[in-house]
Design a protein around this motif. Structure first.
Motif, PDB file in Angstrom:
ATOM      1  N   SER A  46       5.886   5.361  -0.782  1.00  0.00           N
ATOM      2  CA  SER A  46       5.865   6.755  -0.316  1.00  0.00           C
ATOM      3  C   SER A  46       7.107   7.169   0.470  1.00  0.00           C
ATOM      4  O   SER A  46       7.674   8.227   0.193  1.00  0.00           O
ATOM      5  N   PRO A  47       7.582   6.384   1.443  1.00  0.00           N
ATOM      6  CA  PRO A  47       8.787   6.816   2.165  1.00  0.00           C
ATOM      7  C   PRO A  47      10.016   6.920   1.269  1.00  0.00           C
ATOM      8  O   PRO A  47      10.832   7.836   1.424  1.00  0.00           O
ATOM      9  N   PHE A  79      15.596   2.538   4.302  1.00  0.00           N
ATOM     10  CA  PHE A  79      14.424   1.928   3.684  1.00  0.00           C
ATOM     11  C   PHE A  79      14.831   0.889   2.654  1.00  0.00           C
ATOM     12  O   PHE A  79      14.200  -0.162   2.526  1.00  0.00           O
TER      13      PHE A  79
END
Length: 98
Positions: A46-47, A79
């Motif tokens: 998701s991120p 990330f």
């Protein structure tokens, strides 16, 4: 703009593949991997997906006014570094058979 868009696509692909490889190595010895893998994979992606979409929207001018695509690309790169580093550090532990 085209180079930034390709950079965003590359960073998103790198992040998603790093997560996938790490979780695949983790699921080698787990029973019920068909159910467990998506439950772990989707929240972790998701991120990466949110940062990639927001960066692309900001580059194409469809995002919120004043949004900076480089800030989203920086978050996406962070990330990627986190997931890649975790994968490298944990891969040996996850794959050990003994």
């Amino acid at each position: 703009m085209d180079v930034q868009l390709l950079g965003t696509a590359f960073l998103a692909l790198a992040g998603l593949s790093a997560i996938g490889i790490m979780l695949s190595a983790m699921m080698l010895k787990v029973g019920g991997k068909h159910f467990l893998y998506p439950l772990i994979y989707f929240p972790l992606t998701s991120p990466v997906l949110i940062a990639a979409v927001q960066s692309s929207l900001a580059m194409l001018g469809a995002g919120p006014i004043g949004s900076d695509p480089t800030a989203w690309m920086g978050l996406l790169a962070c990330f990627d570094v986190i997931y890649f580093t975790l994968g490298v550090l944990l891969f040996d532990v996850l794959v050990k058979t003994g």
